[in-house]
Scaffold this active site. Structure first.
Site, PDB file in Angstrom:
ATOM      1  N   TYR A 308       0.862  -1.198   0.000  1.00  0.00           N
ATOM      2  CA  TYR A 308       0.000   0.000   0.000  1.00  0.00           C
ATOM      3  C   TYR A 308       0.892   1.239   0.000  1.00  0.00           C
ATOM      4  O   TYR A 308       0.740   2.152   0.817  1.00  0.00           O
ATOM      5  CB  TYR A 308      -0.940   0.010   1.215  1.00  0.00           C
ATOM      6  CG  TYR A 308      -1.694  -1.274   1.448  1.00  0.00           C
ATOM      7  CD1 TYR A 308      -2.902  -1.526   0.801  1.00  0.00           C
ATOM      8  CD2 TYR A 308      -1.199  -2.251   2.309  1.00  0.00           C
ATOM      9  CE1 TYR A 308      -3.594  -2.719   1.014  1.00  0.00           C
ATOM     10  CE2 TYR A 308      -1.877  -3.443   2.528  1.00  0.00           C
ATOM     11  CZ  TYR A 308      -3.073  -3.668   1.885  1.00  0.00           C
ATOM     12  OH  TYR A 308      -3.749  -4.847   2.097  1.00  0.00           O
ATOM     13  N   GLU A 329       1.242  -1.057  -4.989  1.00  0.00           N
ATOM     14  CA  GLU A 329       0.098  -0.141  -4.916  1.00  0.00           C
ATOM     15  C   GLU A 329      -0.856  -0.447  -6.068  1.00  0.00           C
ATOM     16  O   GLU A 329      -0.413  -0.676  -7.201  1.00  0.00           O
ATOM     17  CB  GLU A 329       0.580   1.307  -4.995  1.00  0.00           C
ATOM     18  CG  GLU A 329      -0.502   2.355  -5.062  1.00  0.00           C
ATOM     19  CD  GLU A 329      -1.437   2.334  -3.862  1.00  0.00           C
ATOM     20  OE1 GLU A 329      -2.653   2.147  -4.089  1.00  0.00           O
ATOM     21  OE2 GLU A 329      -0.953   2.465  -2.721  1.00  0.00           O
ATOM     22  N   ASP A 376       0.611  -0.003   5.312  1.00  0.00           N
ATOM     23  CA  ASP A 376      -0.258   1.078   5.793  1.00  0.00           C
ATOM     24  C   ASP A 376      -1.534   1.033   4.954  1.00  0.00           C
ATOM     25  O   ASP A 376      -1.719   1.828   4.028  1.00  0.00           O
ATOM     26  CB  ASP A 376       0.468   2.418   5.648  1.00  0.00           C
ATOM     27  CG  ASP A 376      -0.330   3.588   6.228  1.00  0.00           C
ATOM     28  OD1 ASP A 376      -1.442   3.359   6.728  1.00  0.00           O
ATOM     29  OD2 ASP A 376       0.168   4.724   6.169  1.00  0.00           O
ATOM     30  N   CYS A 403      -4.709   3.455  10.371  1.00  0.00           N
ATOM     31  CA  CYS A 403      -5.558   4.602  10.716  1.00  0.00           C
ATOM     32  C   CYS A 403      -6.867   4.135  11.350  1.00  0.00           C
ATOM     33  O   CYS A 403      -7.732   4.948  11.659  1.00  0.00           O
ATOM     34  CB  CYS A 403      -5.842   5.455   9.481  1.00  0.00           C
ATOM     35  SG  CYS A 403      -6.727   4.574   8.175  1.00  0.00           S
TER      36      CYS A 403
END
Length: 449
Positions: A308, A329, A376, A403
């Protein structure tokens, strides 16, 4: 419970998102904008079988940790749900959110990495617009949506945006009113002008994206904006005629200046396109990366995967200290930017790979021995196939940046069941005044030497 009645309660504690918690008739009540130990008049707004949500109507006994009144906090964006609490209490709430979600023992918990700037830190904002017709007057408002609502709170001074961004929004709003530009109406699905996105960098360069339903002549607005704000280096329009809640369509048209603006992170430069993902808090992003790199204990002979990877902002910083890095990605524009950033910084021990992490990591299992993987992921966390492949590859060390601690907890539990041990956790306050918290976790294989 009576939705028309007010109840006097004592707030007993905070929940993981900063709501005040109390009880009425053995039912748990979550109270927005109420603090622990406060005596509050509340009104129930949403009731479920075992719990209910309420709003504070009046503070009868105020906490010493309150910094904004109910009236002041309700004038702010619905996303700014902890701005009424002093910063030290906010940090404790976030630390407890991480601890209480993980519910694990035996690891080292580091104090949250606090921010030096709790207001005016965002380097990207999305601001919606609405029009109000009052007879002959044509009024345009802009701001942020009230919590759990499509009602816009009209504001010219968002406390998370910087002064220049706020002033750009105000000038655009005045222009739209003066020239009666048709504002998009969500109910009728008619109108042209929807939102504005503003991005800025540590170099004080600004990119403005005007989100509209069709092409429109903004030449006067461009002239006004660029004369007033020399910081504006790039202006796009994004044509989004979708009738759904998707904020940005795929079509971006450059109507002024440079295609990109340049960000600098830990001494490296990164070209930023309109849709590129970057952390919204530059200074805290650097602290986040430094902590992740500390946990990684990088060495010159190491081979690393950065899953990512986005535009390569952490990948290229890893590359400075290791043998080789593979960045994965799924967003094509991000990989294009990542490869440009590789050239921009003259770093060549990196391969950027376009594809889904769960598919591409399988192909990397046959490459040189991978010593470390950093990932991430988005808020939904990692695909189970990806987690399973990481475990099957027996990668010795994992640095997981998240997150959303809830989905990270799910993924961490799977990794623990597959032979990993949680060693260390560090929360990072990337979103001051909001209940979100970023978390860095270190996992090591039980059989790693």
């Amino acid at each position: 419970m009576n939705l028309d009645k007010t109840y006097k309660v004592i707030i007993e504690s905070f929940d993981v998102n900063g709501y005040g918690v109390t009880h009425i008739d053995d039912k748990v009540i979550f109270v927005l904008y109420a603090l622990e130990d406060e005596e509050v008049l509340i009104k129930i707004i949403n009731e479920h079988k075992k719990y209910a949500f309420a709003e504070a109507v009046e503070i009868l006994k105020k906490s010493p940790h309150r910094v904004l009144s109910l009236e002041e906090i309700k004038e702010l964006s619905g996303e700014i749900d902890l701005a009424h609490i002093d910063y030290e209490t906010e940090l404790k709430i976030k630390e407890n959110k991480v601890k209480n979600t993980l519910k694990l023992d035996g690891y080292k918990f580091n104090s949250i990495i606090k921010s030096d700037k709790i207001n005016h830190y965002r380097n990207k904002i999305m601001v919606p617009f609405q029009s109000i017709n009052n007879g002959e007057d044509y009024e345009v408002i802009s701001g942020f949506y009230e919590k759990k609502s499509h009602h816009i709170i009209d504001s010219n001074n968002d406390i998370l945006s910087n002064e220049t961004a706020n002033n750009i929004i105000y000038l655009i709003k005045r222009y739209l009113m003066l020239f009666h530009v048709p504002i998009y109406n969500e109910e009728t699905k008619k109108g042209i002008f929807k939102e504005v996105m503003i991005r800025n960098t540590i170099n004080n360069d600004y990119m403005v994206v005007l989100i509209v339903t069709k092409k429109y002549d903004f030449s006067n607005l461009i002239e006004i904006l660029t004369n007033e704000f020399k910081e504006i280096k790039s202006i796009y329009i994004n044509i989004n005629d979708n009738k759904n809640n998707v904020l940005l369509a795929d079509e971006f048209i450059l109507i002024y200046g440079d295609k990109t603006i340049t960000e600098n992170i830990l001494g490296l430069n990164f070209e930023v396109l309109p849709k590129a993902f970057m952390q919204v808090n530059h200074d805290q992003c650097e602290k986040l990366y430094l902590e992740a790199l500390r946990m990684a204990e990088l060495k010159k002979d190491m081979n690393v995967i950065d899953a990512y990877c986005g535009i390569g902002s952490i990948t290229l910083n890893i590359a400075k200290s290791v043998n080789h890095v593979y960045g994965i990605e799924i967003v094509e524009d991000a990989i294009i930017s990542a490869n440009k950033n590789k050239e921009l910084n003259n770093i060549y021990n990196v391969d950027f790979i376009l594809g889904s992490c769960e598919d591409e990591i399988v192909k990397l299992s046959n490459k040189n021995n991978i010593d470390l993987i950093i990932f991430d992921p988005p808020r939904k966390g990692c695909d189970k196939k990806f987690i399973d492949t990481v475990a099957e590859m027996k990668i010795k060390k994992i640095v997981y940046i998240s997150c959303n601690i809830a989905t990270a907890k799910r993924d961490i539990d799977i990794l623990i069941s597959r032979g990993y041990e949680l060693k260390e956790v560090t929360p990072v306050d990337l979103f001051s005044r909001c209940s979100h918290v970023e978390t860095i976790t270190l996992l090591v294989r039980n059989d790693a030497k």
